[in-house]
Design an enzyme around this catalytic site. Sequence first.
Site, PDB file in Angstrom:
ATOM      1  N   PHE A  93      -1.059  -0.904  -4.341  1.00 26.85           N
ATOM      2  CA  PHE A  93      -1.680   0.138  -4.647  1.00 26.85           C
ATOM      3  C   PHE A  93      -1.477   1.414  -4.498  1.00 26.85           C
ATOM      4  O   PHE A  93      -0.913   1.630  -3.635  1.00 26.85           O
ATOM      5  CB  PHE A  93      -3.397   0.054  -3.389  1.00 26.85           C
ATOM      6  CG  PHE A  93      -4.208  -1.292  -3.441  1.00 26.85           C
ATOM      7  CD1 PHE A  93      -5.011  -0.961  -4.477  1.00 26.85           C
ATOM      8  CD2 PHE A  93      -3.880  -2.332  -2.483  1.00 26.85           C
ATOM      9  CE1 PHE A  93      -6.109  -2.293  -4.267  1.00 26.85           C
ATOM     10  CE2 PHE A  93      -4.589  -3.342  -3.192  1.00 26.85           C
ATOM     11  CZ  PHE A  93      -5.695  -3.549  -4.031  1.00 26.85           C
ATOM     12  N   PHE A 140       0.625  -1.277  -0.006  1.00 26.78           N
ATOM     13  CA  PHE A 140       0.180  -0.084   0.025  1.00 26.78           C
ATOM     14  C   PHE A 140       0.544   1.078   0.097  1.00 26.78           C
ATOM     15  O   PHE A 140       1.528   1.285   0.341  1.00 26.78           O
ATOM     16  CB  PHE A 140      -0.458   0.118   1.307  1.00 26.78           C
ATOM     17  CG  PHE A 140      -1.639  -0.508   1.549  1.00 26.78           C
ATOM     18  CD1 PHE A 140      -2.765  -1.237   1.141  1.00 26.78           C
ATOM     19  CD2 PHE A 140      -1.353  -2.002   2.330  1.00 26.78           C
ATOM     20  CE1 PHE A 140      -4.378  -2.145   1.744  1.00 26.78           C
ATOM     21  CE2 PHE A 140      -2.376  -3.363   2.348  1.00 26.78           C
ATOM     22  CZ  PHE A 140      -3.828  -2.904   1.801  1.00 26.78           C
ATOM     23  N   ASP A 141       0.318   2.028  -1.023  1.00 25.15           N
ATOM     24  CA  ASP A 141       1.222   3.776  -0.605  1.00 25.15           C
ATOM     25  C   ASP A 141      -0.102   4.042   0.769  1.00 25.15           C
ATOM     26  O   ASP A 141      -0.933   3.779   1.187  1.00 25.15           O
ATOM     27  CB  ASP A 141       1.263   4.649  -1.995  1.00 25.15           C
ATOM     28  CG  ASP A 141       1.425   5.712  -1.718  1.00 25.15           C
ATOM     29  OD1 ASP A 141       2.355   6.143  -0.905  1.00 25.15           O
ATOM     30  OD2 ASP A 141       0.788   6.486  -2.677  1.00 25.15           O
ATOM     31  N   GLY A 142       1.202   4.987   1.281  1.00 19.74           N
ATOM     32  CA  GLY A 142       0.176   5.594   2.238  1.00 19.74           C
ATOM     33  C   GLY A 142      -0.584   7.097   2.186  1.00 19.74           C
ATOM     34  O   GLY A 142      -2.206   6.935   2.477  1.00 19.74           O
TER      35      GLY A 142
END
Length: 573
Positions: A544, A427-429
């Site tokens: 993502f 995941f991106d933040g």
Amino acid sequence: MSQTSLKHKKKNEPGMRYSKESLDAEKRKDSDKTGARLSTQGSQELPLHNTDSRGYVVRNQWSRTSRSPSTGAPSVDEPRSRNTAIKVEAPNSSTTSRTSSASPSQHETSPPPQTSEKSSIQQTPQNRPITQLESQPPTPPETEPNSRRTSAKMYTGSDPWAHRENREPRDLQLRDYAYSCDSREGMPKTREYPRTPPTEWKPYAQRRLQYGTSVDMEPEYISDGPQQRQRQQTEEDEVDEAYWTSVSMLYEKIPSCARPRPPKPKHAITIAVSSRALFNMVDDRKIYEEEGLEKYMEYQLTNENVILTPGPAFRFVKALQHVNSRLRDLYPDEQDLFDIVLMTNNHAQVGVRLINSVNHYGLLIDRFCLTGGKSPIGYLKAYLTNLYLSADSEKVQEAIKEGIASATMYAGAKDMAYCDTQLRVAFDGDAVLFSDESEHIAKDHGLDKFFQHETLFENKPLAQGPLKSFLEDLGKLQKKFYAKDERLLCPIRTYLVTARSAASSGARVLKTLRRWGLEIDEALFLAGAPKGPILVKIRPHIFFDDQMFHIESAQKFGTITAHVPYGIAQKRN
């Protein structure tokens, strides 16, 4: 004789005459009594009915008080003596004992009874009536002979036709019934009403629902209504549970039905995948765009037995199935599983080729949604979708606006070896797990203001992003493995790959995850460096991100990416 004895004899003559007259009157009086009794030595005593002056019994069928002639004809079996009159028997020994107790001289001088009295009182046993009506032992004589009494065993000399008149209706009924039975035997047997078909038979649980609560009930039963309904509901649940258990055992024994049943939708983590995301349908899409719908459908019907090649979401779906398998090994009755739904706007005619391809690869996809050209976004909430993956960016944006976690799938530029025993999700933040508030500051005021803002609000949690719910679902499943001491062998691993700097803005991210109660297995702070080289080492099944240049960078290294169209970055892309 001496003179003295003669004198005494003359003195007693008036008394003797008086005693004779009294005896005659007493005999006549006893004959007129209605309670006169017949008695013989060693025989049963029976009460007599009312008699007239001649000693005959007065018979009356109805009132028993007045004399009336009998209307019935005499029976052949009846003796003649019973058809005429019943003659009263002479006084018994008890009567003579009263007279004999007067004086012995009276018995010596008393003349014999007259012939007129003999005609009314006969003592011959030949003319004596039958005293025993039934074959029963004789009863002892009554202690009070002069008192009247009524007995259930009346003398048979009362009306001989009374019993025939009472039995005649019964005989007629029996005769009519026998005639009706004989007439029914010759008639054809036809059913007056149709037989209820078996399809209309319903169990008790269904029939009970057809009746309302308007039935009048006793007060003591009304108070037990809720408890009784609760017991019935519990029994029905137990029956249903036993039924499904037996069915599952039956299917497990059959080789062709060995595939596990899908979880219940209300407990499952539903992942909706489009056909273009699951399979490679680039050529099919070109036919649709260039030649139209009719040619596209004709092409699919012609090639419905041709297996489609895997698409960008194919390995992700396979990894989800491996997690389900591991969960079933630890928890056989587990319902918190991944449930894959094939959501596409293809027509139903294309469904045959999709089903053949799904079965060919052994994908456990049981639920399909083929909308026939209509957008499937309206069905996402009906399917309780937790994550929607599609190759159409417009549909993904529609789903994001509906509040459903969604992403556009992109395949890698080259093949990459993926782990088959562990689901890896990166995941991106910002604008993915978290909101885009920090990106607004970085884009509008620069990095320096961004670092100051993050340091100032380090203890304030970030707002949630569109993929935060999916990370929660993964964390919930991870805890099930941790409970079985499977932390090091957990088939789910999560990654945070962000362009943030750990020193200046990383603390707020970690504290936010801690506040949410979520764990991340690996956190990678790149401080603006490219993400592609790091993702090659991770080899995630899906990554993502909200910015397209990070997506393109990862694609070059062969990473399967999913673009999340959310946040301020979409205006600048």
